[in-house]
Design a protein around this motif. Sequence first.
Motif, PDB file in Angstrom:
ATOM      1  N   ALA A 140       0.469 -11.169  -4.914  1.00 52.22           N
ATOM      2  CA  ALA A 140       0.446  -9.951  -5.630  1.00 52.22           C
ATOM      3  C   ALA A 140       1.679  -8.841  -5.491  1.00 52.22           C
ATOM      4  O   ALA A 140       2.279  -8.984  -4.443  1.00 52.22           O
ATOM      5  CB  ALA A 140      -0.612  -9.460  -4.915  1.00 52.22           C
ATOM      6  N   THR A 141       1.677  -8.445  -6.690  1.00 51.32           N
ATOM      7  CA  THR A 141       3.122  -7.346  -6.383  1.00 51.32           C
ATOM      8  C   THR A 141       2.764  -6.169  -7.017  1.00 51.32           C
ATOM      9  O   THR A 141       1.692  -5.758  -7.758  1.00 51.32           O
ATOM     10  CB  THR A 141       4.108  -7.853  -7.358  1.00 51.32           C
ATOM     11  OG1 THR A 141       3.667  -8.099  -8.728  1.00 51.32           O
ATOM     12  CG2 THR A 141       4.663  -9.259  -6.945  1.00 51.32           C
ATOM     13  N   GLU A 195       8.238   5.679   0.565  1.00 48.95           N
ATOM     14  CA  GLU A 195       8.957   4.492   0.550  1.00 48.95           C
ATOM     15  C   GLU A 195       8.073   3.266   0.571  1.00 48.95           C
ATOM     16  O   GLU A 195       7.106   3.315   1.140  1.00 48.95           O
ATOM     17  CB  GLU A 195      10.106   4.511   1.749  1.00 48.95           C
ATOM     18  CG  GLU A 195      11.149   5.571   1.816  1.00 48.95           C
ATOM     19  CD  GLU A 195      11.925   5.811   0.499  1.00 48.95           C
ATOM     20  OE1 GLU A 195      12.106   4.852  -0.584  1.00 48.95           O
ATOM     21  OE2 GLU A 195      12.520   6.680   0.355  1.00 48.95           O
ATOM     22  N   PRO A 196       8.681   2.279  -0.184  1.00 45.31           N
ATOM     23  CA  PRO A 196       7.910   1.015  -0.037  1.00 45.31           C
ATOM     24  C   PRO A 196       7.708   0.586   1.304  1.00 45.31           C
ATOM     25  O   PRO A 196       6.628  -0.083   1.823  1.00 45.31           O
ATOM     26  CB  PRO A 196       8.705  -0.047  -0.888  1.00 45.31           C
ATOM     27  CG  PRO A 196       9.436   0.787  -1.867  1.00 45.31           C
ATOM     28  CD  PRO A 196       9.569   2.091  -0.996  1.00 45.31           C
ATOM     29  N   GLU A 197       8.638   0.751   2.237  1.00 42.68           N
ATOM     30  CA  GLU A 197       8.545   0.489   3.534  1.00 42.68           C
ATOM     31  C   GLU A 197       7.262   0.963   4.249  1.00 42.68           C
ATOM     32  O   GLU A 197       6.716   0.447   5.132  1.00 42.68           O
ATOM     33  CB  GLU A 197       9.795   0.780   4.254  1.00 42.68           C
ATOM     34  CG  GLU A 197      10.832  -0.220   3.872  1.00 42.68           C
ATOM     35  CD  GLU A 197      11.625   0.048   2.662  1.00 42.68           C
ATOM     36  OE1 GLU A 197      12.524  -0.598   1.939  1.00 42.68           O
ATOM     37  OE2 GLU A 197      11.482   1.008   2.201  1.00 42.68           O
ATOM     38  N   ASP A 198       7.175   2.213   3.779  1.00 47.32           N
ATOM     39  CA  ASP A 198       5.920   3.027   4.506  1.00 47.32           C
ATOM     40  C   ASP A 198       4.676   2.300   3.861  1.00 47.32           C
ATOM     41  O   ASP A 198       3.738   2.269   5.049  1.00 47.32           O
ATOM     42  CB  ASP A 198       5.829   4.272   3.936  1.00 47.32           C
ATOM     43  CG  ASP A 198       7.163   5.278   4.133  1.00 47.32           C
ATOM     44  OD1 ASP A 198       7.830   4.826   4.952  1.00 47.32           O
ATOM     45  OD2 ASP A 198       7.372   6.304   3.589  1.00 47.32           O
ATOM     46  N   VAL A 199       4.587   1.688   2.813  1.00 46.32           N
ATOM     47  CA  VAL A 199       3.229   1.120   2.586  1.00 46.32           C
ATOM     48  C   VAL A 199       3.006  -0.166   3.229  1.00 46.32           C
ATOM     49  O   VAL A 199       2.129  -0.730   3.750  1.00 46.32           O
ATOM     50  CB  VAL A 199       3.372   0.761   0.980  1.00 46.32           C
ATOM     51  CG1 VAL A 199       2.182  -0.184   0.602  1.00 46.32           C
ATOM     52  CG2 VAL A 199       3.527   1.945   0.348  1.00 46.32           C
ATOM     53  N   GLU A 252      -0.711 -12.358   4.315  1.00 46.08           N
ATOM     54  CA  GLU A 252      -0.061 -13.238   5.392  1.00 46.08           C
ATOM     55  C   GLU A 252       1.545 -12.364   5.764  1.00 46.08           C
ATOM     56  O   GLU A 252       1.707 -12.483   6.921  1.00 46.08           O
ATOM     57  CB  GLU A 252       0.108 -14.669   4.869  1.00 46.08           C
ATOM     58  CG  GLU A 252      -0.954 -15.323   4.960  1.00 46.08           C
ATOM     59  CD  GLU A 252      -0.982 -16.816   4.937  1.00 46.08           C
ATOM     60  OE1 GLU A 252      -0.015 -17.452   3.907  1.00 46.08           O
ATOM     61  OE2 GLU A 252      -1.425 -17.775   5.417  1.00 46.08           O
ATOM     62  N   SER A 253       1.910 -12.107   4.799  1.00 46.51           N
ATOM     63  CA  SER A 253       3.210 -11.294   4.766  1.00 46.51           C
ATOM     64  C   SER A 253       3.418 -10.536   3.808  1.00 46.51           C
ATOM     65  O   SER A 253       3.122 -10.645   2.775  1.00 46.51           O
ATOM     66  CB  SER A 253       4.355 -12.421   5.065  1.00 46.51           C
ATOM     67  OG  SER A 253       4.667 -12.975   3.831  1.00 46.51           O
ATOM     68  N   MET A 254       4.468  -9.409   3.757  1.00 44.38           N
ATOM     69  CA  MET A 254       5.012  -8.539   2.747  1.00 44.38           C
ATOM     70  C   MET A 254       6.498  -8.795   2.691  1.00 44.38           C
ATOM     71  O   MET A 254       7.201  -8.588   3.640  1.00 44.38           O
ATOM     72  CB  MET A 254       4.417  -7.316   3.143  1.00 44.38           C
ATOM     73  CG  MET A 254       2.901  -7.012   2.978  1.00 44.38           C
ATOM     74  SD  MET A 254       2.043  -5.861   3.455  1.00 44.38           S
ATOM     75  CE  MET A 254       2.127  -5.762   5.346  1.00 44.38           C
ATOM     76  N   ASP A 255       6.799  -8.554   1.277  1.00 44.96           N
ATOM     77  CA  ASP A 255       8.285  -8.358   1.268  1.00 44.96           C
ATOM     78  C   ASP A 255       8.632  -7.078   0.583  1.00 44.96           C
ATOM     79  O   ASP A 255       7.903  -6.574  -0.211  1.00 44.96           O
ATOM     80  CB  ASP A 255       9.055  -9.538   0.461  1.00 44.96           C
ATOM     81  CG  ASP A 255       8.897 -10.714   1.074  1.00 44.96           C
ATOM     82  OD1 ASP A 255       8.868 -10.589   2.510  1.00 44.96           O
ATOM     83  OD2 ASP A 255       8.912 -11.827   0.500  1.00 44.96           O
ATOM     84  N   GLN A 271       9.750  -2.570  -5.432  1.00 43.64           N
ATOM     85  CA  GLN A 271       8.709  -3.555  -5.350  1.00 43.64           C
ATOM     86  C   GLN A 271       8.067  -4.194  -3.967  1.00 43.64           C
ATOM     87  O   GLN A 271       8.973  -4.474  -3.441  1.00 43.64           O
ATOM     88  CB  GLN A 271       8.767  -4.548  -6.456  1.00 43.64           C
ATOM     89  CG  GLN A 271       7.685  -5.337  -6.834  1.00 43.64           C
ATOM     90  CD  GLN A 271       8.030  -6.428  -7.831  1.00 43.64           C
ATOM     91  OE1 GLN A 271       8.803  -7.448  -7.378  1.00 43.64           O
ATOM     92  NE2 GLN A 271       7.591  -6.168  -9.024  1.00 43.64           N
ATOM     93  N   VAL A 272       6.939  -4.189  -3.737  1.00 46.33           N
ATOM     94  CA  VAL A 272       6.169  -4.731  -2.679  1.00 46.33           C
ATOM     95  C   VAL A 272       5.675  -5.846  -2.990  1.00 46.33           C
ATOM     96  O   VAL A 272       4.738  -6.125  -4.086  1.00 46.33           O
ATOM     97  CB  VAL A 272       5.122  -3.869  -1.918  1.00 46.33           C
ATOM     98  CG1 VAL A 272       4.727  -4.680  -0.746  1.00 46.33           C
ATOM     99  CG2 VAL A 272       5.905  -2.587  -1.719  1.00 46.33           C
ATOM    100  N   THR A 273       5.838  -7.274  -2.251  1.00 41.51           N
ATOM    101  CA  THR A 273       5.351  -8.340  -2.784  1.00 41.51           C
ATOM    102  C   THR A 273       4.222  -8.860  -1.581  1.00 41.51           C
ATOM    103  O   THR A 273       4.671  -8.853  -0.312  1.00 41.51           O
ATOM    104  CB  THR A 273       6.111  -9.459  -2.859  1.00 41.51           C
ATOM    105  OG1 THR A 273       7.124  -9.224  -4.127  1.00 41.51           O
ATOM    106  CG2 THR A 273       5.308 -10.667  -3.299  1.00 41.51           C
ATOM    107  N   LEU A 274       2.888  -9.035  -2.028  1.00 38.55           N
ATOM    108  CA  LEU A 274       2.074  -9.432  -0.870  1.00 38.55           C
ATOM    109  C   LEU A 274       1.863 -11.072  -0.844  1.00 38.55           C
ATOM    110  O   LEU A 274       1.685 -11.564  -2.011  1.00 38.55           O
ATOM    111  CB  LEU A 274       0.721  -8.866  -1.081  1.00 38.55           C
ATOM    112  CG  LEU A 274       0.671  -7.355  -1.061  1.00 38.55           C
ATOM    113  CD1 LEU A 274      -0.909  -6.990  -1.231  1.00 38.55           C
ATOM    114  CD2 LEU A 274       1.257  -6.747   0.144  1.00 38.55           C
ATOM    115  N   HIS A 275       2.173 -11.824   0.142  1.00 37.37           N
ATOM    116  CA  HIS A 275       1.954 -13.151   0.188  1.00 37.37           C
ATOM    117  C   HIS A 275       0.670 -13.469   0.883  1.00 37.37           C
ATOM    118  O   HIS A 275       0.306 -13.070   2.054  1.00 37.37           O
ATOM    119  CB  HIS A 275       3.236 -13.982   0.930  1.00 37.37           C
ATOM    120  CG  HIS A 275       4.563 -13.447   0.347  1.00 37.37           C
ATOM    121  ND1 HIS A 275       4.920 -14.392  -0.627  1.00 37.37           N
ATOM    122  CD2 HIS A 275       5.501 -12.692   0.754  1.00 37.37           C
ATOM    123  CE1 HIS A 275       6.147 -13.819  -1.076  1.00 37.37           C
ATOM    124  NE2 HIS A 275       6.292 -12.768  -0.107  1.00 37.37           N
TER     125      HIS A 275
END
Length: 520
Positions: free
Chosen positions: A91-92, A108-112, A133-136, A141-145
């Motif tokens: 999910a992005t 910031e995205p890093e805050d999320v 499981e992880s996030m980039d 843009q934030v990606t949820l794995h």
Amino acid sequence: MKKKLLVIGLIVVLAFGMTACGGGDDEDTSGKTNLSIIDSEWYGIDTYQLDSTASYQALTSSSLFQWNPETNEMEDNVCTDWKVSEDGKTATFNVPEGMYYSTGEQVEPEDVVASIEHGLDVSPYKDGYSNIESMDVDGRQVTLHLSEFRSDMQYYLCAGFVIVIDKDELDSMSNEELMWGCHPYGMFSLAEENGYVSGSEVNLVRNDKYKCANPLVENQGPSHFETVNVRFNVEDFTAIEELKSGTVDILGVVTNDGKMELEGTDGITMADATYPNITYFEMNTDSGIFSDINVRKAFALSIDREALAEGYDNLIAPAYSMIYDSVQNFSQDAKDWFQENLANDPDQAKELLDKAGWKDTDGDGIREKDGEKLSFTWYAWTDSTTIPEMMAEQVKEVGFEMNIEAIDWNYVYENINSDDYDAGIEWLSWAEPMLVLNGCYYDQNAPGNDDEYYEMVEDAATTVDSDERTEKVGEIQMRIFENVNMIPMYAELGFVAYNSDLQGFNVLADGTTPLNDLAY
């Protein structure tokens, strides 16, 4: 009324209701810059650590996304552009520039990412999004794995338990310090002086740099109010009188007695802001009269829900499905089938009992068969017997003798769980269907309470397409209805009252009320 709740024993109040000062026609509220609210108690502003929230905590912490109950889809709010891959494993979303905490720091995205990680560490609801499981982070843009797609994850991302807190604060503060010392991204923050007065009130100041992307509100910028005072633990009589006199603007929770007193009061508007809930009952199929499915059908058909609602001053609404009308992925087909086949038909109930051999041979109005009375005991809550008493009169017309035993709510569930009951009342409150479906069976020996049922629920929860998921939610309920042992009855209604001059009060179909547009 205290009842067994869906998760960890505490109610989650996510429907944001509001009421404002009555003050009469002479009250001039134009240009008013302070909003005064009476709410249930606040226990912290780091909502990740909480197992319940008060109605107005959205003032200090905005959810990542907004759920649209009309479309069953996620809308933008703090974050935007939600997308899920076809396989449901990724999910992005984006975190737009130009959003600032009350401290002046940009979101910031890093805050999320750090905030979600905080939730996965401390939240009592972390199981709802533990498939992350992880996030980039790539730019904004934030990606949820994901281990798998889960529809309940989407619910949490739209609720007040997944918010944004500055990563610097998360890194530098203890959990205890975060509870009242952090600065979540929201329309307001705690005032520097007397921001939180323990057990009494919170005082809030506007975040002048707030903005969001919620398409369901007109005002996507700072609040129209400069300050907000929220008081709690206020006695009901006092709260009502202060609302009438104009001392407070908003009464967040209106009791049943308060509703009857406030209705028709000049300058005050009452609104239904019911958070999704379902009151239902189970019948014991292992022994007693309800071991016969035709008797169970007859009992279900004997109940007139509209008459119950009218007799209870319309403080409840009839329910014809386990997944109530305002819950995500509500199935109209399942509701229609139940209403047509298992509800409000005493004549059909009498026919079923006649065919099953239950007759009133001694003229006392109660049917018998083989020397046994058509009698049973109904477990009710100690503080709520009015509706069971009305039900007892309804089913007596068909030939049932319904004896009411009022016990504490936890004993109701304990007896049902241990199979020591005839029939008993139950209640669940949640806006997302999977938790309701996973939690609705208390009778461990009930027909349908088996591995196949929970596999169906899991399959629905991991279905990415919302329309397909709604169809599966309907099929699950049809499987429940096959056994006629778990019967939906009604939803308890929740009301708010507010000054008729207050603009922008808009209750969504699921009972939530975005607070952005409030203004005089």
